[in-house]
Design a protein around this motif. Sequence first.
Motif, PDB file in Angstrom:
ATOM      1  N   GLU A   9       0.848  -1.189   0.000  1.00  0.00           N
ATOM      2  CA  GLU A   9       0.000   0.000   0.000  1.00  0.00           C
ATOM      3  C   GLU A   9       0.888   1.245   0.000  1.00  0.00           C
ATOM      4  O   GLU A   9       2.025   1.197   0.441  1.00  0.00           O
ATOM      5  CB  GLU A   9      -0.824   0.063   1.290  1.00  0.00           C
ATOM      6  N   CYS A  10       0.303   2.387  -0.422  1.00  0.00           N
ATOM      7  CA  CYS A  10       0.995   3.673  -0.259  1.00  0.00           C
ATOM      8  C   CYS A  10       0.599   4.223   1.117  1.00  0.00           C
ATOM      9  O   CYS A  10      -0.110   3.566   1.875  1.00  0.00           O
ATOM     10  CB  CYS A  10       0.575   4.628  -1.362  1.00  0.00           C
ATOM     11  N   HIS A  11       0.994   5.468   1.406  1.00  0.00           N
ATOM     12  CA  HIS A  11       0.693   6.038   2.726  1.00  0.00           C
ATOM     13  C   HIS A  11      -0.804   6.200   2.970  1.00  0.00           C
ATOM     14  O   HIS A  11      -1.243   6.349   4.100  1.00  0.00           O
ATOM     15  CB  HIS A  11       1.424   7.380   2.893  1.00  0.00           C
ATOM     16  N   GLU A  12      -1.629   6.156   1.910  1.00  0.00           N
ATOM     17  CA  GLU A  12      -3.079   6.262   2.087  1.00  0.00           C
ATOM     18  C   GLU A  12      -3.680   4.981   2.682  1.00  0.00           C
ATOM     19  O   GLU A  12      -4.820   4.989   3.145  1.00  0.00           O
ATOM     20  CB  GLU A  12      -3.766   6.536   0.738  1.00  0.00           C
ATOM     21  N   GLN A  13      -2.942   3.892   2.614  1.00  0.00           N
ATOM     22  CA  GLN A  13      -3.408   2.582   3.120  1.00  0.00           C
ATOM     23  C   GLN A  13      -4.790   2.232   2.573  1.00  0.00           C
ATOM     24  O   GLN A  13      -5.673   1.798   3.310  1.00  0.00           O
ATOM     25  CB  GLN A  13      -3.426   2.572   4.652  1.00  0.00           C
TER      26      GLN A  13
ATOM     27  N   LYS B 125      -8.453   6.203  -9.374  1.00  0.00           N
ATOM     28  CA  LYS B 125      -7.181   6.837  -9.012  1.00  0.00           C
ATOM     29  C   LYS B 125      -7.081   6.986  -7.492  1.00  0.00           C
ATOM     30  O   LYS B 125      -8.027   7.396  -6.833  1.00  0.00           O
ATOM     31  CB  LYS B 125      -7.113   8.219  -9.674  1.00  0.00           C
ATOM     32  N   CYS B 126      -5.922   6.640  -6.949  1.00  0.00           N
ATOM     33  CA  CYS B 126      -5.707   6.725  -5.497  1.00  0.00           C
ATOM     34  C   CYS B 126      -5.513   8.186  -5.092  1.00  0.00           C
ATOM     35  O   CYS B 126      -5.041   9.003  -5.878  1.00  0.00           O
ATOM     36  CB  CYS B 126      -4.471   5.910  -5.143  1.00  0.00           C
ATOM     37  N   ASN B 127      -5.853   8.514  -3.830  1.00  0.00           N
ATOM     38  CA  ASN B 127      -5.650   9.883  -3.340  1.00  0.00           C
ATOM     39  C   ASN B 127      -4.188  10.312  -3.385  1.00  0.00           C
ATOM     40  O   ASN B 127      -3.876  11.489  -3.353  1.00  0.00           O
ATOM     41  CB  ASN B 127      -6.162  10.018  -1.907  1.00  0.00           C
ATOM     42  N   CYS B 128      -3.276   9.340  -3.438  1.00  0.00           N
ATOM     43  CA  CYS B 128      -1.849   9.677  -3.494  1.00  0.00           C
ATOM     44  C   CYS B 128      -1.459  10.155  -4.890  1.00  0.00           C
ATOM     45  O   CYS B 128      -0.364  10.671  -5.081  1.00  0.00           O
ATOM     46  CB  CYS B 128      -1.008   8.462  -3.114  1.00  0.00           C
ATOM     47  N   GLY B 129      -2.337   9.941  -5.883  1.00  0.00           N
ATOM     48  CA  GLY B 129      -2.038  10.384  -7.243  1.00  0.00           C
ATOM     49  C   GLY B 129      -1.608   9.253  -8.165  1.00  0.00           C
ATOM     50  O   GLY B 129      -1.507   9.438  -9.374  1.00  0.00           O
ATOM     51  N   ARG B 130      -1.347   8.087  -7.586  1.00  0.00           N
ATOM     52  CA  ARG B 130      -0.942   6.955  -8.436  1.00  0.00           C
ATOM     53  C   ARG B 130      -2.168   6.379  -9.151  1.00  0.00           C
ATOM     54  O   ARG B 130      -3.271   6.395  -8.607  1.00  0.00           O
ATOM     55  CB  ARG B 130      -0.224   5.884  -7.605  1.00  0.00           C
ATOM     56  N   THR B 131      -1.916   5.844 -10.339  1.00  0.00           N
ATOM     57  CA  THR B 131      -3.022   5.484 -11.220  1.00  0.00           C
ATOM     58  C   THR B 131      -3.179   3.979 -11.437  1.00  0.00           C
ATOM     59  O   THR B 131      -4.125   3.549 -12.070  1.00  0.00           O
ATOM     60  CB  THR B 131      -2.755   6.114 -12.604  1.00  0.00           C
TER      61      THR B 131
ATOM     62  N   ILE C 163      -3.561  -2.105  -2.289  1.00  0.00           N
ATOM     63  CA  ILE C 163      -2.170  -2.333  -2.672  1.00  0.00           C
ATOM     64  C   ILE C 163      -1.978  -1.959  -4.136  1.00  0.00           C
ATOM     65  O   ILE C 163      -2.713  -2.436  -4.996  1.00  0.00           O
ATOM     66  CB  ILE C 163      -1.820  -3.813  -2.408  1.00  0.00           C
ATOM     67  N   HIS C 164      -1.012  -1.089  -4.419  1.00  0.00           N
ATOM     68  CA  HIS C 164      -0.765  -0.681  -5.809  1.00  0.00           C
ATOM     69  C   HIS C 164      -0.066  -1.815  -6.567  1.00  0.00           C
ATOM     70  O   HIS C 164       1.018  -2.235  -6.190  1.00  0.00           O
ATOM     71  CB  HIS C 164       0.131   0.568  -5.850  1.00  0.00           C
ATOM     72  N   ILE C 165      -0.719  -2.291  -7.622  1.00  0.00           N
ATOM     73  CA  ILE C 165      -0.150  -3.353  -8.457  1.00  0.00           C
ATOM     74  C   ILE C 165       0.422  -2.682  -9.700  1.00  0.00           C
ATOM     75  O   ILE C 165      -0.325  -2.134 -10.507  1.00  0.00           O
ATOM     76  CB  ILE C 165      -1.252  -4.351  -8.889  1.00  0.00           C
TER      77      ILE C 165
HETATM   78 ZN   LIG Z   1      -1.891   5.391  -3.345  1.00  0.00          ZN
END
Ligand SMILES: [Zn+2]
Length: 434
Positions: A248-252, A310-316, A255-257
């Motif tokens: 996971e990123c810091h947003e928990q 899209k995750c709140n962290c900005g990753r897609t 899990i970013h695949i």
């Molecule tokens: Zn994220």
Amino acid sequence: MDCWNQKIETMGRKDIERMQLSSLKELVTRLYDSSPHYHSRMREAGVLPGDIRTLEDIVRLPSMNKIDLRDNYPDKLFTAPPEDVIRYHVSSGTTGKPTVVGYTRNDIENWSESLARSFASFGLGRQDVIQVSNGYGLFSGGLGMHYGVEKLGAAVVPASTGGTKKQIDLIKDLRVTAIACTPSYLVHMIEVAEGMGLDFRNDTRMRAAILGAEPWSENMRRHIEDRMGIKAQNCYGASELSGPLFTECHEQDGIHIWGDLCLIEVVDPETGEHVGDGERGELVFTMLKREALPIIRYRIGDLSEITWEKCNCGRTHPRLQRLTGRVDDMIIIRGINVFPSQVEHVLGEIDEVTQQYMIIVESRGVMDNMSVQVELDPKAFTDDILALRGISSKVARALQEVLNVKVDVQLMEPGSLPRFEGKSKRVIDKRVMM
Ligand SMILES: [Zn+2]
């Protein structure tokens, strides 16, 4: 934003899918041309490399599972020349032959890249000291994490497993900021540290943990985060896919695949057909860049769902939600899929009972009946029949709400159900199977 590889991690879905399709075509062509095994599997399925024109066409390719790896022991499925293989990991099968995974230099590089991106996504970087307390050796956990940490440029403390007091001393003395291990080992470490009079919050610089290799719950996450004053990050991987790979990123929030390395499908475990977006099913993995041991449409047996939102962290890239069980554990009752993990989760929320339980399924007339035996918490143990009846209907209601199946509950004395040292057996199915 704390990206390791900003361009790739934030590219749009269409661009990710374009990369996936081009890698998939390349992979399929290579396998068809160079591997007798895949060549004949594809011919049997009536599919040629040129038939893969869109990502949806992936369903035309044959799927594989653990049995394929076991039957082709040790390296009959390898497609790289032997001199290009630079590492082996071997997983101990609980039954029968182990499975062997080989890696070329590029395989190790992509594996490390995947973890470096993941570590950076919750704020780890060169300034960190990361203790790897996963097992080193034939098991891929320890060395996988180790190379990921080195790729990131942080300092690695290769502690491996065991020697808990020494591990705790190292965390303090080497100013360790993050640890990779199993969640249950970290819970054990917290207890040992408390016995040593050490408080992780005040006496160490710990700020994160990378936890995986066994199922764990949100309750356990809260427990670890509170007691240690850290972020506890969920990590996913499997020996067949390389080892630990994604977190996971810091947003928990899933899990970013990394889509450029891995194509993930979700299928109905019974029919093998794709489920709708955001629906739960069995995970199927295609490792797009693997060279030594190709993994293509690998049915891993884990159940979960993915989202492309899209995750709140900005990753897609697609995100994998928490695992909700294993295909092999699934029980079907009156047409409804039930998982022991769901029962365990419900019991964990009720103070008057423990998580020691047994599920019994039997036929009553034409209907299936499910009952759950569960041990009372010693604090709730009483001979007051009304109180017991109240507890048992509370448990039954909570189970029915989650499972959508009526459940009979039998309360048991504390300590009366069997304990398991290895893999637990929590289901007794007395139904006569046709
Ligand atoms: Zn994220």
